[in-house]
Design a protein around this motif. Structure first.
Motif, PDB file in Angstrom:
ATOM      1  N   ALA A  99      35.109  60.712 -41.471  1.00  0.00           N
ATOM      2  CA  ALA A  99      35.671  61.696 -42.398  1.00  0.00           C
ATOM      3  C   ALA A  99      36.828  61.086 -43.164  1.00  0.00           C
ATOM      4  N   GLY A 100      37.658  60.321 -42.458  1.00  0.00           N
ATOM      5  CA  GLY A 100      38.803  59.687 -43.126  1.00  0.00           C
ATOM      6  C   GLY A 100      38.342  58.745 -44.212  1.00  0.00           C
ATOM      7  N   ALA A 101      37.347  57.900 -43.890  1.00  0.00           N
ATOM      8  CA  ALA A 101      36.875  56.915 -44.866  1.00  0.00           C
ATOM      9  C   ALA A 101      36.251  57.609 -46.057  1.00  0.00           C
ATOM     10  N   GLY A 102      35.422  58.587 -45.777  1.00  0.00           N
ATOM     11  CA  GLY A 102      34.758  59.314 -46.869  1.00  0.00           C
ATOM     12  C   GLY A 102      35.770  60.003 -47.767  1.00  0.00           C
ATOM     13  N   ALA A 103      36.726  60.670 -47.124  1.00  0.00           N
ATOM     14  CA  ALA A 103      37.722  61.403 -47.901  1.00  0.00           C
ATOM     15  C   ALA A 103      38.540  60.448 -48.757  1.00  0.00           C
ATOM     16  N   LEU A 104      38.843  59.280 -48.180  1.00  0.00           N
ATOM     17  CA  LEU A 104      39.639  58.291 -48.901  1.00  0.00           C
ATOM     18  C   LEU A 104      38.918  57.829 -50.164  1.00  0.00           C
ATOM     19  N   LEU A 105      37.639  57.505 -50.006  1.00  0.00           N
ATOM     20  CA  LEU A 105      36.861  57.041 -51.160  1.00  0.00           C
ATOM     21  C   LEU A 105      36.769  58.140 -52.223  1.00  0.00           C
ATOM     22  N   MET A 106      36.518  59.340 -51.734  1.00  0.00           N
ATOM     23  CA  MET A 106      36.372  60.459 -52.656  1.00  0.00           C
ATOM     24  C   MET A 106      37.688  60.744 -53.373  1.00  0.00           C
ATOM     25  N   ALA A 107      38.791  60.529 -52.645  1.00  0.00           N
ATOM     26  CA  ALA A 107      40.109  60.864 -53.218  1.00  0.00           C
ATOM     27  C   ALA A 107      40.447  59.979 -54.406  1.00  0.00           C
ATOM     28  N   LEU A 108      39.735  58.847 -54.541  1.00  0.00           N
ATOM     29  CA  LEU A 108      40.021  57.968 -55.680  1.00  0.00           C
ATOM     30  C   LEU A 108      39.894  58.725 -57.000  1.00  0.00           C
ATOM     31  N   TYR A 109      38.961  59.646 -57.033  1.00  0.00           N
ATOM     32  CA  TYR A 109      38.687  60.353 -58.289  1.00  0.00           C
ATOM     33  C   TYR A 109      39.864  61.231 -58.721  1.00  0.00           C
ATOM     34  N   PRO A 110      40.282  62.174 -57.844  1.00  0.00           N
ATOM     35  CA  PRO A 110      41.472  62.955 -58.236  1.00  0.00           C
ATOM     36  C   PRO A 110      42.714  62.078 -58.400  1.00  0.00           C
ATOM     37  N   LEU A 111      42.817  60.997 -57.624  1.00  0.00           N
ATOM     38  CA  LEU A 111      43.980  60.123 -57.781  1.00  0.00           C
ATOM     39  C   LEU A 111      43.975  59.461 -59.160  1.00  0.00           C
ATOM     40  N   PHE A 112      42.777  59.069 -59.598  1.00  0.00           N
ATOM     41  CA  PHE A 112      42.642  58.483 -60.929  1.00  0.00           C
ATOM     42  C   PHE A 112      43.112  59.483 -61.993  1.00  0.00           C
TER      43      PHE A 112
END
Lengths: 514, 333
Positions: A238-251
């Motif tokens: 879950a942590g890894a998935g969330a991290l990758l996904m978070a790139l989008y809102p972070l961008f």
């Protein structure tokens, strides 16, 4: 160190690289010989059926043009879109297309961007087909039952048709299937779980709507983890998935475009629009709703896969492993009855799971190795294949044999031959890249989908010389008011095909300005 | 990743099967060819018909104030077979004066879209009528304004387009200069009008007419005509300025009295063949000022109505003050 002291595995290190590769390949082939005898012919046929005729069928629609223009923009301009990026979709889909193009010179290798998109879809389709087989195996299917699922998914006319259009869903499907393949890994390791989560994140970054399938993947992962390390696997995954996904809102945050504000697009603003404000397609249960019309179009292509998949949902009761797969399909169907916006290509999300559940029914009927049950399962498989053999070829044949150039492509070629390069064109999204990249129109043509939606376009708009769009656009004021107005001051100078999908090239009067 | 080699093979197979696209769809319509322009108005003086209803009224009533109308060249309308009977005299007159005669053909079957008894009974009869017109003109080359309202009207269809196309062909082949009526700037869009003009054979005609019998301003008519001209192969156009001195009456959807013999109207700019603006062939008086728009605004017929003529003159900016005053004082007989 003498030869005698070496362990057997070390002996290989003395061999040449070439020799080692050869041995490795031989071993790989020996181990997978059975799988390859079933899968390889299926993949060959899949590539042929999906590939032959893809340049002339189906007609050009707008979304592929939009995505390809964004991939082009990424490769040649380093931006996510040639226009103000609108956050209507997460960008991983066209990032993948752009990567493939950078590696293989995609936009120069083909004589049209749509042709390059077709190639990307063919690759994604073949990979998805192989992954359906792999997932079938992970669900416990025999090679032949997994093969059945694979054939149903690969060759359904519905899958071939929608699989040819450059849609983000087609690029998200392999990631989604890979996520389930890894989630059902027999190793049950943290690595597999993390891989599943990362693949799912990629799927969601490619087509954000797939996030609604998260419960199904989570359930599959939960079921397949060992209670002894479940907590670790799920946490890390879950942590890894969330991290990758978070790139989008972070961008988006980095660009100052996460939150709504005056004068710029925003991720959350667009998300709110996508979720709440887009015009509902109605419910599948309501007669005459756009959703029902769309569904009828899908059924006209193939009933077997869609309805067979739905009818097979109950088999999940008998096979625990199939339950997350059934849940995936059920979520897909529920989206169609909820009375919200359902995109044209939503059906793509239903297809692999439908194929797996139909095969799952055969698998469940076969059950133990009792002879009568195996016989019944074989009979069921034969019936399914017979229906496919009767109903599919008539649908597939025109897809592979049509030689007429798509109307929009014909119009594009005419424009390239007849229109001066310095004219201002408003064009269908599907031919934008070609006019900019190949035919070098300068100033750049304006994509019709951006004409009234991008404030920057409106600001710079001083003249329009030509319109190159399908007929249904000009008769539909809600599509683009500026286009409809320009059309009032224009005459057709060339037309291709009839009806609402026919394309007319209009020349706008020099003495009119928008 | 196990699949990579297999995939590569398949892709090569597929790539081998693909052949270069062939353009099987050819554009329609094919490129149009337009007839060379003749510019009939260049350096021409317009024919002034002294045998008009207004002239007879002026003479009978001693109404000299009608001078601004009776002294100005106007088009001659041909609405029926009988009207063609007067053409040989006009043609002969014009030839002797060395001036350019402007006729209006207004006899298309079902010309008003509401009554099939209006105009010629059928397309064949119409072509015969056009033939009789050609004959009546003889060797005189005249300007023919074709069929006011026929193109923008709601009942425009393929039959009407074919009828007009054939008639234009007959007239042009006989050496006449045809201007097909296109409507006016606040009716159909330029794009739709262009499509209709093209369907009706504008390529062969000299051009089109704008604002016939209407009251849109000259500037607005020119703007619209220019836009339209660009869409129909740069054909030139004429603008009817007979009654547009005050511009269009206010547009009131509840009341159509305003366009029909409106109380406030004025003569427009006098005819001019200077053609001093690109695309503009001439300013003409096509509608004959003083003729009623029909049974409305206090009139009962379509004929010459002195009260309408008086309104037009009284409000006309270019008419000298004494004449306007005289018109205002006149008792109408």
């Amino acid at each position: 160190m003498t030869l005698a002291n070496l362990a057997p595995t070390d002996v290989r290190q003395l061999l040449s690289v070439r020799r080692r590769l050869l041995i490795g390949a031989q071993e790989w082939l020996r181990r997978h010989a059975h799988t390859l005898t079933v899968l390889a012919p299926i993949l060959v046929v899949t590539a042929l059926v999906r590939g032959i005729g893809m340049s002339t069928f189906p007609r050009y629609v707008d979304d592929p043009g939009t995505y390809l223009s964004q991939a082009w923009s990424l490769q040649y301009e380093g931006t996510l879109s040639p226009y103000s990026y609108f956050y209507d979709h997460a960008p991983a889909g066209w990032i993948q297309i752009a990567l493939w193009s950078m590696l293989t010179d995609g936009f120069d290798r083909h004589d049209s961007a749509i042709g390059f998109g077709n190639e990307c879809m063919l690759i994604a389709g073949v990979v998805s087909t192989a992954l359906v087989f792999a997932l079938g195996r992970r669900l416990g299917f025999s090679r032949w039952v997994a093969g059945l699922a694979t054939v149903l998914f690969a060759l359904s006319p519905l899958a071939v048709l929608y699989g040819r259009w450059t849609f983000l869903d087609n690029l998200a499907t392999p990631w989604l299937l890979a996520a389930f393949v890894l989630a059902l890994s027999p190793k049950r390791s943290i690595l597999a779980g993390t891989g599943a989560a990362l693949c799912f994140a990629m799927a969601a970054l490619t087509k954000e709507t797939l996030l609604v399938l998260l419960p199904a993947l989570a359930w599959a992962l939960w079921r397949n983890t060992d209670p002894r390390n479940r907590a670790q696997v799920l946490t890390v995954a879950a942590g890894a998935g969330a991290l990758l996904m978070a790139l989008y809102p972070l961008f988006a945050l980095f660009k100052g475009e996460l939150f709504e504000g005056p004068g710029h697009n925003s991720l959350l603003g667009t998300a709110a629009w996508q979720l709440a404000e887009r015009e509902s397609s109605g419910s599948l249960l309501t007669a005459d709703s756009p959703m029902r019309d769309l569904f009828s179009d899908w059924l006209a292509q193939d009933k077997l896969l869609l309805l067979g998949g739905l009818a097979s949902v109950p088999v999940a009761v008998f096979a625990g492993r199939l339950r997350p797969i059934a849940l995936t399909l059920v979520i897909g169907w529920l989206l169609m009855v909820r009375d919200g916006y359902v995109p044209f290509m939503h059906v793509i999300t239903l297809l692999p799971w439908s194929a797996l559940l139909i095969a799952g029914a055969v698998h469940v009927v076969a059950g133990s190795d009792r002879r009568w049950r195996v016989g019944a399962a074989a009979a069921l498989a034969v019936v399914v294949l017979a229906v496919a053999a009767i109903t599919w070829p008539g649908r597939l044949a025109p897809m592979m044999t049509t030689r007429d150039v798509p109307t929009m492509r014909a119009a594009e070629l005419w424009v390239a031959d007849n229109v001066p390069r310095d004219k201002v064109l408003v064009v269908h999204d599907s031919i934008w890249v070609d006019l900019v990249h190949r035919y070098r129109f300068e100033p750049r043509p304006i994509m019709v989908s951006k004409l009234d939606t991008d404030p920057a376009v409106q600001e710079r708009l001083t003249r329009i010389d030509y319109l190159v769009v399908p007929e249904w656009y000009v008769g539909n004021p809600s599509a683009s008011p500026t286009l409809v107005e320009a059309h009032k001051h224009a005459v057709p100078v060339a037309s291709f095909g009839d009806g609402s999908d026919g394309v007319r090239v209009y020349r706008v009067s020099r003495y009119w300005s928008p | 990743m196990r699949l990579a080699p297999t995939l590569a093979v398949f892709l090569m197979v597929v790539a081998g099967c693909a052949s270069p696209a062939e353009t099987t769809l050819h554009p329609d319509p094919p490129a149009r060819t337009y007839a060379a322009l003749q510019h009939p108005f260049r350096g021409a003086s317009l024919y002034l018909d002294r045998d008009s209803t207004a002239q007879r009224y002026e003479t009978a009533q001693g109404a000299a104030w009608l001078g601004p109308i009776t002294g100005t060249p106007q088009a001659r309308w041909l609405n029926s077979a009988q009207d063609v009977a007067a053409v040989p005299r006009l043609a002969e007159d014009a030839r002797q004066q060395g001036s350019l005669l402007v006729l209006v053909a207004y006899n298309l079957p079902n010309r008003g879209c509401t009554d099939h008894r209006e105009g010629a009974p059928d397309p064949e009869a119409y072509q015969r009528w056009i033939g009789s017109l050609v004959k009546a003109l003889g060797g005189t080359r005249a300007v023919v304004v074709m069929e006011p309202d026929a193109v923008p009207a709601d009942c425009f269809d393929a039959t009407r387009a074919a009828t007009l196309r054939q008639a234009i062909g007959t007239l042009v082949d006989a050496g006449q200069y045809v201007y097909l009526d296109a409507g006016h700037s606040h009716w159909k869009s330029s794009g739709e009008t262009a499509e209709r003009l093209l369907a009706a054979g504008i390529e062969k005609a000299e051009g089109f007419a704008v604002n016939v019998s209407n009251r849109q301003t000259t500037d607005d008519s020119y703007r619209w005509g220019r836009e339209l001209s660009d869409l129909v192969g740069d054909r030139e156009f004429v603008i009817d300025t007979s009654r547009n001195g005050l511009g269009p009456p206010p547009d009131d959807p509840k009341d159509d009295k305003e366009w029909c013999n409106p109380a406030k109207q004025a003569l427009g700019q006098r005819p001019s063949t200077a053609g001093d603006r690109p695309g503009l062939a001439a300013l003409l008086w096509i509608k004959r000022p003083g003729e009623s728009d029909g049974p409305c605004g206090g009139e009962t017929t379509y004929f010459f109505a002195p009260r309408q003529a008086r309104n037009l003159i009284v409000n006309a900016a270019w008419v000298d003050a004494p004449t306007r005053a005289a018109a205002g004082r006149s008792a109408l007989g």
